[in-house]
Design a protein around this motif. Structure first.
Motif, PDB file in Angstrom:
ATOM      1  N   ASP A  16      -1.485  20.309   8.916  1.00 34.97           N
ATOM      2  CA  ASP A  16      -2.896  19.654   8.817  1.00 34.97           C
ATOM      3  C   ASP A  16      -3.166  18.438   9.591  1.00 34.97           C
ATOM      4  O   ASP A  16      -4.141  18.013  10.214  1.00 34.97           O
ATOM      5  N   ILE A  17      -2.136  17.688   9.287  1.00 39.21           N
ATOM      6  CA  ILE A  17      -1.807  16.384   9.802  1.00 39.21           C
ATOM      7  C   ILE A  17      -1.207  16.405  11.265  1.00 39.21           C
ATOM      8  O   ILE A  17      -1.899  15.516  12.090  1.00 39.21           O
ATOM      9  N   GLY A  30      -6.083  -9.813   3.711  1.00 35.38           N
ATOM     10  CA  GLY A  30      -6.033  -8.832   4.504  1.00 35.38           C
ATOM     11  C   GLY A  30      -5.267  -7.538   3.993  1.00 35.38           C
ATOM     12  O   GLY A  30      -4.931  -7.689   2.525  1.00 35.38           O
ATOM     13  N   HIS A  31      -4.950  -6.844   4.602  1.00 39.43           N
ATOM     14  CA  HIS A  31      -4.397  -5.536   4.426  1.00 39.43           C
ATOM     15  C   HIS A  31      -3.946  -4.752   5.500  1.00 39.43           C
ATOM     16  O   HIS A  31      -4.052  -5.130   6.581  1.00 39.43           O
ATOM     17  N   THR A  32      -2.943  -3.905   5.228  1.00 39.47           N
ATOM     18  CA  THR A  32      -2.179  -2.892   6.182  1.00 39.47           C
ATOM     19  C   THR A  32      -2.401  -1.616   5.855  1.00 39.47           C
ATOM     20  O   THR A  32      -2.009  -1.083   4.504  1.00 39.47           O
ATOM     21  N   LEU A  33      -2.574  -0.513   6.797  1.00 41.19           N
ATOM     22  CA  LEU A  33      -2.330   0.732   6.571  1.00 41.19           C
ATOM     23  C   LEU A  33      -1.753   1.534   7.813  1.00 41.19           C
ATOM     24  O   LEU A  33      -1.681   0.936   8.978  1.00 41.19           O
ATOM     25  N   LEU A  34      -1.505   2.692   7.851  1.00 41.57           N
ATOM     26  CA  LEU A  34      -0.890   3.355   8.998  1.00 41.57           C
ATOM     27  C   LEU A  34      -2.001   4.514   9.371  1.00 41.57           C
ATOM     28  O   LEU A  34      -2.310   5.265   8.379  1.00 41.57           O
ATOM     29  N   ARG A  35      -2.208   4.645  10.536  1.00 42.73           N
ATOM     30  CA  ARG A  35      -3.067   5.892  11.017  1.00 42.73           C
ATOM     31  C   ARG A  35      -2.176   6.764  11.816  1.00 42.73           C
ATOM     32  O   ARG A  35      -1.517   6.585  12.395  1.00 42.73           O
ATOM     33  N   ALA A  51      -4.990   8.539   7.434  1.00 37.12           N
ATOM     34  CA  ALA A  51      -4.507   7.314   7.088  1.00 37.12           C
ATOM     35  C   ALA A  51      -3.708   7.241   5.838  1.00 37.12           C
ATOM     36  O   ALA A  51      -3.739   7.937   4.989  1.00 37.12           O
ATOM     37  N   ILE A  52      -2.506   6.464   6.016  1.00 39.96           N
ATOM     38  CA  ILE A  52      -1.430   6.243   5.045  1.00 39.96           C
ATOM     39  C   ILE A  52      -1.819   4.938   4.314  1.00 39.96           C
ATOM     40  O   ILE A  52      -1.560   4.160   4.993  1.00 39.96           O
ATOM     41  N   ASN A  53      -2.144   4.936   3.088  1.00 35.75           N
ATOM     42  CA  ASN A  53      -2.447   3.746   2.457  1.00 35.75           C
ATOM     43  C   ASN A  53      -1.684   3.672   1.269  1.00 35.75           C
ATOM     44  O   ASN A  53      -1.357   4.551   0.476  1.00 35.75           O
ATOM     45  N   PHE A  54      -1.416   2.415   0.780  1.00 32.87           N
ATOM     46  CA  PHE A  54      -0.614   2.199  -0.287  1.00 32.87           C
ATOM     47  C   PHE A  54      -1.456   1.188  -0.891  1.00 32.87           C
ATOM     48  O   PHE A  54      -1.997  -0.002  -0.510  1.00 32.87           O
ATOM     49  N   VAL A  97      -5.428  10.065   3.390  1.00 32.19           N
ATOM     50  CA  VAL A  97      -6.993  10.113   3.493  1.00 32.19           C
ATOM     51  C   VAL A  97      -7.305  10.014   4.751  1.00 32.19           C
ATOM     52  O   VAL A  97      -6.759   9.573   5.874  1.00 32.19           O
ATOM     53  N   PRO A  98      -8.634  10.478   5.074  1.00 35.31           N
ATOM     54  CA  PRO A  98      -9.142  10.317   6.505  1.00 35.31           C
ATOM     55  C   PRO A  98      -9.334   9.194   7.035  1.00 35.31           C
ATOM     56  O   PRO A  98      -9.984   8.201   6.113  1.00 35.31           O
TER      57      PRO A  98
END
Length: 617
Positions: A125-126, A148-153, A170-173, A202-203
């Protein structure tokens, strides 16, 4: 009984696979490999050995695997040879990244083949192909987002060509919060590690709506040069971390630090986390990724608020009033005054009014009246469309100064010479280099200053635990409050002309106005609670004011400020100060400060100081 017999029959019929004997020296060598250490999130322990950042026993197969990478590796090899009938619970299904690496390193060709259906469907799916580092800019009105914040798409192969990045994952911590903690409790528990942190996938469209619309934060997207294989390897490890808990700390073990660990899983040759032994401010981690040569194209997504202000910027005062009228009452579209506007000006007003309505609807429950007004505005826009919106891209956030600051200064207070030495852990004040930062924003954490007077007399001048100032200018369309809060220790004028170290908490709210492109004026009402040994009461409250000018000039930033505190016990304390910083380079500044203090307890005192400020992380 029948179920137990069926289970025993299944075990008897299942093919048996014996784990091969692996030489202990080979286990030791592999356990010290950077990739294995990255998969286990191991870091050197303070008193020797290892410890894992993972705080969840479900992540480890060995009893003391959190502290012994070699034991965890040996236990993993044994678990890979468990009967295949375990299905999705088999170690190969739970730990696909470990399995891939150990298979290659040890040449494991005789492993059982469990059906890892859950993992394979999830991975398909990913369909990981390309990685984008996303940085939602700082948002002062949320304690969790001040830095601020960071995440990975994670994009699929066709995302760029088909313009389908919004459908990516999106990979989020982030901190996992149960209950409704208030902002103060949230900040305290975040500092003390009171929340567990977990990865989630998450999307991306959901995160885009959260940051760009609900929190009105600009988003920066940094396309990384990870290969499809490296991206896939990282996503495999994210599966291993599903529902696995870490301790979460705002300043070090936070979203940005964890994502650096993931990038090191993707590319083991990277050495990113070692650059952040004390703090991991998101902008600094973005710089580290960029300095590692991983960043290619950079995309910018402005927030709804920035888009609204950009559309309204060319409108004059009367036209901005029409924006407010039309947004409130669409019958104004038929009024003679509105129709008298030129068609191109009406188009701008209509588009600004629609954006204002959508901005006001953010986070609100659906309202039939607002929905109808939005529909009427869209119909009018379709009949008289405006030109494409061109939002000026601000400076890159990673081009701002580094977050930690050393300060050395010399000065004179009422004729007494002194030297002053300071350290600020993070990360920006109103006079610092504004490149990459919004004008009027200040966030300082753990700012300490020591002063040495003539005769080798040392004293703590101040210790600010946290200082936050949000000076957002008001305009015809948006009326945000400016606010500030601070707390810690500071020197104030005391009896008999001496200085007393007091503890205090104070804050205030008011307004800020834009006097020019680079000039702000602010005025706030303030309250203060202070513990002062010169006062008879344990705690002494005061009301006051804080007003001034902030001017970004060719040399740097100049701030003229007047403050006053009027205590219930009769003490009146006022300060007038002037600060000008010269930017010698991005990470080096020279600041001149002049200040005059007044107090009912003693006569006025004058102070002037010149200090060098060096920024680094």
């Amino acid at each position: 009984m029948l179920k137990r017999l069926a289970y025993l029959a299944l075990c008897v019929c299942a093919p048996l696979h014996a784990a091969p004997h692996v030489d202990p020296s080979r286990i030791t060598t592999l356990a010290a490999d950077p990739y294995w250490l990255a998969l286990g999130h191991y870091t050197p322990a303070k008193f020797g050995g290892w410890r894992s950042y993972v705080d969840d026993p479900r992540f480890f197969l060995a009893r003391d695997g959190a502290h012994h990478p070699d034991q965890e590796l040996a236990a993993t090899v044994d678990a890979l040879y468990a009967p295949a009938n375990k299905g999705d619970l088999h170690a190969q299904c739970v730990f696909p990244a470990r399995t891939r690496w150990l298979r290659a390193q040890l040449g494991l060709q005789d492993l059982p083949t469990p059906d890892c259906g859950d993992f394979h469907r999830w991975y398909k799916d990913i369909s990981p192909y390309h990685t984008v580092l996303v940085f939602p800019a700082a948002y002062l009105n949320s304690p969790s987002s001040m830095f601020g914040h960071t995440l990975l798409r994670i994009d699929q192969a066709q995302a760029s060509q088909d313009k389908t990045a919004l459908l990516s994952s999106a990979i989020n911590f982030g901190a996992y919060i149960e209950g409704n903690d208030n902002s103060i409790l949230y900040a305290w528990k975040g500092l003390a590690g009171g929340y567990p942190g977990m990865f989630s996938l998450v999307p991306y469209q959901q995160k885009l709506a959260e940051y760009g619309s609900l929190e009105n934060r600009d988003l920066w997207e940094y396309h990384l040069d990870l290969t499809p294989e490296e991206t896939g390897r990282m996503v495999e490890h994210v599966w291993e971390l599903k529902q696995i808990r870490f301790d979460y700390f705002f300043f070090d073990e936070n979203c940005s630090y964890r994502l650096l660990e993931l990038l090191q899983v993707a590319r083991p040759s990277l050495r990113l986390t070692s650059q952040f032994p004390l703090t991991a401010i998101p902008t600094d981690t973005v710089k580290a990724v960029k300095q590692a040569g991983m960043v290619g194209e950079i995309d910018y997504r402005p927030s709804r608020e920035r888009e609204l202000l950009a559309r309204a910027k060319p409108l004059d005062a009367d036209e901005q009033q029409w924006v407010l009228k039309v947004a409130e009452d669409t019958t104004q579209l038929q009024s003679p005054g509105f129709k008298a506007l030129a068609a191109d000006r009406r188009a701008l007003v209509l588009d600004a009014a629609y954006r204002l309505e959508r901005y006001r609807a953010t986070g609100q429950e659906r309202d039939a009246g607002r929905t109808q007004r939005s529909y009427q505005l869209l119909r009018a826009i379709s009949q008289n469309p405006p030109p494409p919106l061109n939002v000026e891209r601000p400076g890159l956030p990673e081009d701002g100064h580094d977050s930690r600051t050393w300060q050395v200064g010399v000065g004179s207070r009422d004729g007494k010479a002194f030297g002053e030495y300071g350290l600020r852990m993070a990360y920006h004040d109103l006079n610092d280099n504004a490149q990459g930062f919004p004008l009027g924003a200040q966030i300082e954490i753990l700012n300490m200053k020591l002063r040495q007077y003539e005769g080798n007399h040392w004293q703590v001048q101040r210790l600010d635990l946290a200082t936050i100032r949000s000076m957002t200018p008001r305009n015809a369309l948006l009326q945000p409050w400016s606010w500030q809060v601070t707390g810690g220790l500071e020197r104030v004028l005391g009896k008999h002309g001496d200085e007393t170290l007091v503890s205090h908490v104070n804050g205030g709210a008011g307004g800020t106005w834009q006097l020019g492109d680079d000039t702000l004026a602010f005025a706030l009402g303030t309250v203060r609670v202070e513990h002062n040994n010169d006062f008879s009461a344990m705690l002494s409250p005061a009301a006051g004011f804080d007003s001034g000018l902030l001017w970004k000039n060719r040399l740097g930033n100049l701030r003229l400020e007047a403050q006053g505190d009027y205590f219930l016990n009769g003490e009146v304390r006022r300060t007038l100060s002037l600060n000008q910083q010269w930017e010698l380079s991005r990470n080096l500044g020279l600041r001149l400060s002049a200040q005059r203090d007044f107090s009912e307890l003693t006569g006025p005192r004058n102070e002037v100081m010149l200090e060098v400020k060096w920024y680094h992380y």
